[in-house]
Design a protein around this motif. Structure first.
Motif, PDB file in Angstrom:
ATOM      1  N   ILE A 129      44.484   4.726  14.012  1.00  0.00           N
ATOM      2  CA  ILE A 129      44.503   6.164  13.737  1.00  0.00           C
ATOM      3  C   ILE A 129      45.438   6.848  14.724  1.00  0.00           C
ATOM      4  CG2 ILE A 129      43.114   8.265  13.619  1.00  0.00           C
ATOM      5  CD1 ILE A 129      40.708   6.494  12.983  1.00  0.00           C
ATOM      6  N   ASP A 130      46.432   7.569  14.213  1.00  0.00           N
ATOM      7  CA  ASP A 130      47.321   8.354  15.061  1.00  0.00           C
ATOM      8  C   ASP A 130      46.562   9.593  15.522  1.00  0.00           C
ATOM      9  OD1 ASP A 130      49.398   6.552  14.399  1.00  0.00           O
ATOM     10  OD2 ASP A 130      49.837   7.696  12.587  1.00  0.00           O
ATOM     11  N   ARG A 131      46.311   9.698  16.794  1.00  0.00           N
ATOM     12  CA  ARG A 131      45.522  10.823  17.304  1.00  0.00           C
ATOM     13  C   ARG A 131      46.347  12.103  17.231  1.00  0.00           C
ATOM     14  NH1 ARG A 131      42.824   9.244  22.948  1.00  0.00           N
ATOM     15  NH2 ARG A 131      41.631  11.147  22.514  1.00  0.00           N
ATOM     16  N   GLY A 132      45.823  13.091  16.532  1.00  0.00           N
ATOM     17  CA  GLY A 132      46.482  14.389  16.439  1.00  0.00           C
ATOM     18  C   GLY A 132      47.542  14.418  15.369  1.00  0.00           C
ATOM     19  N   VAL A 133      48.725  13.888  15.649  1.00  0.00           N
ATOM     20  CA  VAL A 133      49.812  13.831  14.684  1.00  0.00           C
ATOM     21  C   VAL A 133      50.396  12.425  14.697  1.00  0.00           C
ATOM     22  CG1 VAL A 133      50.361  16.276  14.984  1.00  0.00           C
ATOM     23  CG2 VAL A 133      51.607  14.572  16.319  1.00  0.00           C
ATOM     24  N   SER A 134      51.102  12.098  13.628  1.00  0.00           N
ATOM     25  CA  SER A 134      51.774  10.804  13.568  1.00  0.00           C
ATOM     26  C   SER A 134      53.121  10.876  14.265  1.00  0.00           C
ATOM     27  CB  SER A 134      51.989  10.388  12.112  1.00  0.00           C
ATOM     28  OG  SER A 134      50.778  10.057  11.501  1.00  0.00           O
TER      29      SER A 134
END
Length: 697
Positions: A129-134
């Motif tokens: 999972i990309d935290r916040g934004v990719s």
């Protein structure tokens, strides 16, 4: 200092780079990723040295059940095999979702096959999972992203061929379902060859008051992957075939009859001195049929056939620059869609509702990672060009004049569009001590209109997975969405405890939302509204339009060791979605939730008592006629036993008190062959036991 976290109420490993390497993912800074380990060898957690269970309780066959247990995430329940990831209020095509890095176009206009429809849990090693934004290097996307990493037997360290395998078998009582699958392969230090397969099947789901009709499912996958290391570089090739059979989608007007999909991907990687070069080319082809009469009663039969192909390629080079590491890349994708709707009792009554649509995207990016003085950081810039075109709508001789006139108007329109989007992101972090890392993210992220939002000329219930029961039309003049994102938080991790809170805000310009077709809703005075009225008096005709939106909230995961062999873990998520142009709320936003578990850990076993509390959701969308939902609390009990090296057994009971729950994101029932009233919010599963056995070697 690289540490491994255990979160998700004690049963999901949220890993930093040390664990990410084990999970077959790229080494990435700890501030930027979460990793759910679905399977693998025993792991040491940040809060204890005992064995971490391999995954969460088996609550469904869809990996979105796993992602929903992480901070900021939730599950859109459009069917057992059609679940979507919601992350901090965004879902569907706004998410940057990948299958081993491969992006594909959904075959159906209602996203009956979202990206993770093609990621059966028995075949997945980890979910990143990309935290916040990719990061911009993974492609465009309005907010965060998720990558499902498939199991594989990787290259070994010996010239002697070595056999490896990773398989699991699971079953649930609440719907008489089972899932079996995995990977087996042979490898040396220069080549590898893997075979993978899985099969899942289940009946209708039971709950306290009866049966949720139209929730059965069937899915099979088989494929292979190979790799070869030479002096010229490392070459990889993989292919999969997936056949989904009759599978229910009660929030929709139709169910899956079949979904036949082929995947192929070739990759290349090599190092030339300090320069690392990576390239890949991929292909996906979806053939999809859905209807409203095989799994539910119907007075007016309809069947739709949808086809989608995705061709994509990318090339990147990474090398030292400006005191850090710079990655430059080019990528592109071409999507082709066709959708036809037919009356099976009168084959001359057919329409090409989304005809011969092509969306081409060409992009380039630069992404730098390194030391910025006070911070370490990842800075990215991305530019994409989109070109969209649609063919002419076609129809049979038995089609009524209303749709014919709309088709003629569509055929006389330009039926094309182009957009240029620019993404920029700065993901920064600073280690204030061995235990404490501070995080800040600032980003501008974009999304171009989908083919459905742009070109849907026929009033239809197809809504890209919104499932609100309304009727939608597209708009060829839509502008791309632009999100301005800011977030901050910290990771505090010690050998005995951890906490990782984040607060965020996303200001979204040109947010694409269904709005009333004209100034006189419910007054049938146009051809579009006359056709829409055939879907029933309850449906409202909406047109996809650019609006203004805002999302903000906070989430965290935390845990600590308690006296004795006890450990406590918790995940809290809160998100608020608002329209900025009018006084209304965004549609289908997850309510506040808490998942907390108390785990007793032995040397080779563990047992967890878990509670999940979900608040009521009354911040609902008037535009979408969204219904409020009450809160609920459920309890579950499950355990995990390392039988011996490479053999693990998990079992438990979910929803111990057999509570009737109404998940706000589950949609409304549209299947009359059910104990759930048509139009009522679909309930969650009742009390049910599960068992899962896995083998790794």
């Amino acid at each position: 200092m690289k540490r491994t976290l255990l979160a998700g109420a004690g049963l999901i490993a949220l890993a930093l780079p040390g664990l990410a390497a084990h999970a077959q993912t790229d080494d990435t800074a700890p501030a930027l990723q979460d990793v759910i380990i679905v399977t693998g060898q025993p792991l040491t957690t940040s809060t204890d040295t005992a064995i971490a269970p391999e995954a969460a309780p088996l609550t469904g066959m869809d990996i979105t059940h796993l992602t929903a247990r992480t901070p900021g995430a939730a599950r859109i329940g459009n069917g057992e095999l059609s679940g979507q990831v919601q992350y901090r209020g965004l879902f569907g095509e706004r998410m940057n979702l990948r299958l081993d890095g491969q992006r594909i176009a959904s075959g159906g206009p209602n996203l009956m096959d979202p990206a993770f429809h093609y990621a059966p849990t028995p075949l997945i090693a980890s979910v990143v999972i990309d935290r916040g934004v990719s990061p911009v290097s993974t492609g465009p996307g309005l907010g965060g992203g998720v990558n499902a990493v498939f199991k594989k037997v990787d290259f070994s360290s010996s010239a002697t061929p070595t056999l490896g395998y990773d398989a699991s078998l699971g079953a649930r009582s609440v719907n008489d379902s089972y899932a079996a699958g995995g990977v087996i392969g042979v490898s040396t230090d220069t080549w590898r060859a893997n075979l993978l397969a899985s099969f899942e099947e289940g009946m209708d789901t039971e709950y306290k008051d009866g049966t949720i009709g139209g929730t059965e499912f069937e899915r099979g996958v088989y494929g292979l992957s190979t790799g070869l290391r030479t002096d010229l570089g490392t070459f990889t090739l993989e292919g999969r075939r997936q056949n989904t059979g009759y599978s229910g989608n009660p929030p929709y007007g139709m169910d899956i009859r079949f979904m036949d999909t082929d995947f192929a991907r070739a990759g290349y990687e090599n190092e030339f001195g300090d320069v690392r070069v990576k390239a890949s080319a991929s292909y996906a082809d979806v053939s999809h049929a859905m209807n409203n009469f095989d799994l539910r009663p119907s007075m007016m039969k309809r069947e739709a056939f949808a086809y989608a192909t995705t061709k994509a390629a990318d090339l990147s080079a990474t090398f030292p620059a400006l005191g850090g590491s710079l990655q430059l890349g080019l990528d592109g994708a071409s999507e082709h869609h066709n959708v036809y709707v037919v009356d099976p009792d009168n084959l001359d009554n057919y329409m090409g509702s989304l005809p011969d649509i092509t969306i081409d995207r060409y992009g380039g990016f630069a992404e730098w990672t390194g030391d910025l003085g006070y911070f370490e950081g990842e800075l990215g810039l991305r530019i994409d060009q989109y070109d969209a075109k649609a063919g002419e709508a076609v129809m049979g001789s038995a089609v009524m004049m209303g749709p014919v006139s709309l088709a003629n108007a569509f055929n006389a329109s330009p039926r094309d569009g182009d957009d240029t989007t620019v993404d920029a992101s700065a993901r920064l972090w600073r280690s204030l001590s061995d235990d404490l890392t501070w995080r800040v993210t600032l980003a501008r992220k974009t999304r171009a209109p989908s083919y459905l939002e742009r070109f849907q000329w026929l009033p239809s219930g197809s809504s890209a997975g919104l499932a609100d029961g309304n009727i939608y039309l597209g708009d060829q003049t839509l502008k791309p969405e632009v999100a301005w994102i800011a977030e901050t938080g910290f990771d505090y991790v010690t050998p005995k405890a951890y906490i990782r809170p984040t607060v965020y805000i996303r200001q979204i310009d040109n947010f694409i939302q269904g709005t009333p077709f004209d100034d006189t809703p419910r007054v049938t005075d146009t051809p579009e509204e006359m056709i829409a009225s055939m879907h029933g008096a309850a449906a409202l005709l909406l047109r996809f339009s650019n609006t203004e939106a805002r999302l903000y909230g906070f989430d965290l995961d935390a845990g600590m060791d308690l006296p004795g062999p006890l450990r406590a873990d918790a995940v809290i998520s809160y998100v608020r979605g608002e329209r900025r142009d009018i006084d209304d709320n965004l549609y289908r936003i997850a309510p506040p939730s808490l998942t907390a578990g108390l785990t007793w850990e032995g040397s080779v076993w563990s047992a967890t008592f878990e509670t999940r509390a979900v608040a009521e959701q009354d911040d609902v969308s008037a535009t979408n006629m969204e219904q409020a939902t009450p809160g609920y609390v459920t309890f579950s009990l499950y355990g995990d036993w390392q039988v011996k090296d490479g053999v693990r057994l998990s079992a438990g009971v979910a929803n111990l008190l057999d509570q009737v729950t109404r998940d706000h994101l589950s949609g409304y029932n549209r299947n009359a062959d059910s104990d759930v009233t048509v139009g009522a919010r679909l309930p969650g599963a009742g009390r049910g036991a599960f068992i899962r056995l896995s083998f790794v070697g």
